[in-house]
Scaffold this motif. Structure first.
Motif, PDB file in Angstrom:
ATOM      1  N   ASP A   1      -4.650   7.251   1.786  1.00 54.71           N
ATOM      2  CA  ASP A   1      -5.668   8.314   1.694  1.00 54.71           C
ATOM      3  C   ASP A   1      -7.052   7.724   1.438  1.00 54.71           C
ATOM      4  O   ASP A   1      -8.041   8.171   2.019  1.00 54.71           O
ATOM      5  N   GLU A   2      -7.108   6.723   0.563  1.00 53.89           N
ATOM      6  CA  GLU A   2      -8.375   6.057   0.277  1.00 53.89           C
ATOM      7  C   GLU A   2      -8.952   5.439   1.550  1.00 53.89           C
ATOM      8  O   GLU A   2     -10.141   5.576   1.849  1.00 53.89           O
TER       9      GLU A   2
ATOM     10  N   TYR B   1       0.831  -1.200   0.000  1.00 56.93           N
ATOM     11  CA  TYR B   1       0.000   0.000   0.000  1.00 56.93           C
ATOM     12  C   TYR B   1       0.865   1.248   0.000  1.00 56.93           C
ATOM     13  O   TYR B   1       1.871   1.330   0.716  1.00 56.93           O
ATOM     14  N   ASP B   2       0.436   2.244  -0.785  1.00 56.71           N
ATOM     15  CA  ASP B   2       1.152   3.510  -0.883  1.00 56.71           C
ATOM     16  C   ASP B   2       0.292   4.648  -0.311  1.00 56.71           C
ATOM     17  O   ASP B   2      -0.784   4.406   0.233  1.00 56.71           O
ATOM     18  N   GLU B   3       0.790   5.868  -0.449  1.00 55.33           N
ATOM     19  CA  GLU B   3       0.076   7.030   0.103  1.00 55.33           C
ATOM     20  C   GLU B   3      -1.321   7.185  -0.483  1.00 55.33           C
ATOM     21  O   GLU B   3      -2.255   7.584   0.225  1.00 55.33           O
ATOM     22  N   ASN B   4      -1.492   6.869  -1.765  1.00 55.24           N
ATOM     23  CA  ASN B   4      -2.825   6.955  -2.374  1.00 55.24           C
ATOM     24  C   ASN B   4      -3.795   5.987  -1.696  1.00 55.24           C
ATOM     25  O   ASN B   4      -4.940   6.341  -1.423  1.00 55.24           O
ATOM     26  N   LYS B   5      -3.329   4.781  -1.435  1.00 54.68           N
ATOM     27  CA  LYS B   5      -4.182   3.789  -0.777  1.00 54.68           C
ATOM     28  C   LYS B   5      -4.462   4.202   0.668  1.00 54.68           C
ATOM     29  O   LYS B   5      -5.587   4.043   1.162  1.00 54.68           O
TER      30      LYS B   5
END
Length: 185
Positions: free
Chosen positions: A83-84, A77-81
């Motif tokens: 945030d999601e 998981y990255d920052e986009n995930k």
């Protein structure tokens, strides 16, 4: 199985089908599947400071949000995930717990690689034996949960204090804390 003559542990809310189902079919049942072991480890971490019924009610949403608890996917998981997940009103939105879940996924994989499976690691602490409740005064931790908690923390896991780990050991059946008069004892 909400029959009135069935005796269950005192903590079970008999007005909650989800709690009854969890108690009757999962809690204290020996779990050997790494995917299930990972799911319960993550859910126990999210439960910290909350009630277990809160987590049970959100469990399906957690499964969906966390890609059915696929440990490899969660570990990436990255920052986009993140945030999601922080914007998902159906789960517990706590950035520290989300980051811990990702971190713990990475360490879970390292443990799998070291021991062959997480099952072999976690069940190795009792040589595959189930610890059965000897009285109805359920503790919040014990020497086993202290030892496992310390080991997981040394490996870098978060939200794995001894109380969380004791609950985890109960949930995955290493510790059977069903009360003596409970039909699951």
């Amino acid at each position: 199985m909400k029959e009135e003559n069935i005796k269950r542990c005192k903590w079970v809310d008999l007005n909650s089908e989800i709690y009854i189902d969890y108690h009757d079919n999962e809690w204290g049942v020996p779990t050997y599947d790494d995917k299930e072991l990972f799911e319960m480890l993550i859910l126990e971490g999210f439960q910290a400071g909350l009630s277990w019924i809160t987590i049970l009610k959100k469990r399906e949403a957690f499964r969906k949000a966390f890609d059915d608890f696929d440990v490899i996917t969660v570990s990436k998981y990255d920052e986009n995930k993140i945030d999601e997940l922080l914007n998902n009103k159906d789960i517990v939105r706590n950035k520290n717990k989300i980051n811990a879940a990702i971190n713990n996924a990475k360490i879970f994989i390292k443990i799998q690689n070291e021991f062959g499976s997480f099952k072999d690691y976690i069940w190795g602490f009792t040589n595959g034996k189930i610890i059965k409740n000897i009285d109805d005064n359920m503790p919040t931790h014990n020497e086993l949960s202290d030892t496992i908690s310390k080991d997981l923390k040394q490996r870098g896991m978060k939200y794995v204090g001894t109380i969380i780990i004791y609950s985890y050991l109960q949930s995955i059946g290493i510790i059977n804390d069903h009360e003596k008069n409970c039909f699951r004892y």
